[in-house]
Motif scaffolding. Structure first.
Motif: not given
Length: 201
Positions: A121, A124-125, A130, A132-133, A136, A140
């Motif tokens: 996670v 990828l974060g 951004r 794709y927040r 994300k 999480l």
């Protein structure tokens, strides 16, 4: 001081484990079962390969290294070195715990589930742009549910989970930094726009 921390650790573990129900048991076993997530992992790899195209030749091995190292270090070094019994193997606790999914290995410090999921996670974060927040945030939440399930099932203390998440996050940061440096070196003429190779002016 240390004994106080241990007492808080046990209290939080028992609190998580005692709030159970047959339905919640099934969900926690689901989130805790690694093999259940293999199809999702495959989809993630396919999507990343499509979005990053040539750069995936660097990104995917580093993502695999992040998760693989998290699993190897937690299982092969931390657990045998510290030899801390899982709550479900602790004779002072096991009789009072709800063990909906058995117990697993003898030692629990630190949690491989937490290390692996946070390695994925956090990597990828750090890498995904951004826009794709939402993805994300969902990832999480998934990592947090996986980690919580280990406490709920009596397999790990909260400190096991926290230490595992920390290890996975640090390895993710390291491999993400390696990816950024590799991308800047081998693909300097492309922007960070995923899936499109746009020449920079």
């Amino acid at each position: 001081m240390i004994e106080s921390i241990k007492n808080v650790d046990r209290w939080l573990l028992v609190a998580a484990n005692n709030h159970h129900s047959p339905l919640l048991d099934k969900w926690m076993v689901f989130f805790s079962e690694r093999f259940v997530w293999f199809p999702a992992y495959l989809v993630i790899l396919i999507v990343l390969a499509y979005l990053y195209q040539q750069r995936a030749l660097l990104l995917l091995p580093l993502l695999g290294a992040s998760v693989g190292l998290a699993d190897f270090i937690s299982s092969r070094f931390f657990k045998p070195y510290f030899a801390r019994l899982r709550p479900c193997h602790d004779p002072m606790l096991s009789a009072s715990l709800n063990l909906a999914n058995g117990c697993g290995g003898q030692f629990g410090f630190l949690s491989s589930h937490a290390a692996n999921s946070f390695a994925l996670v956090v990597f990828l974060g750090l890498i995904l742009p951004r826009r794709y927040r939402v993805a994300k945030v969902l990832l999480l939440i998934w990592a947090m549910l996986v980690s919580y399930s280990r406490m709920y099932l009596g397999a790990h203390y909260p400190s096991d989970v926290l230490a595992g998440a920390t290890l996975g996050s640090l390895l993710a940061w390291l491999t993400a930094e390696l990816y950024r440096r590799g991308e800047a070196r081998w693909w300097p003429g492309f922007s960070a726009s995923i899936g499109k190779k746009i020449q920079l002016r």
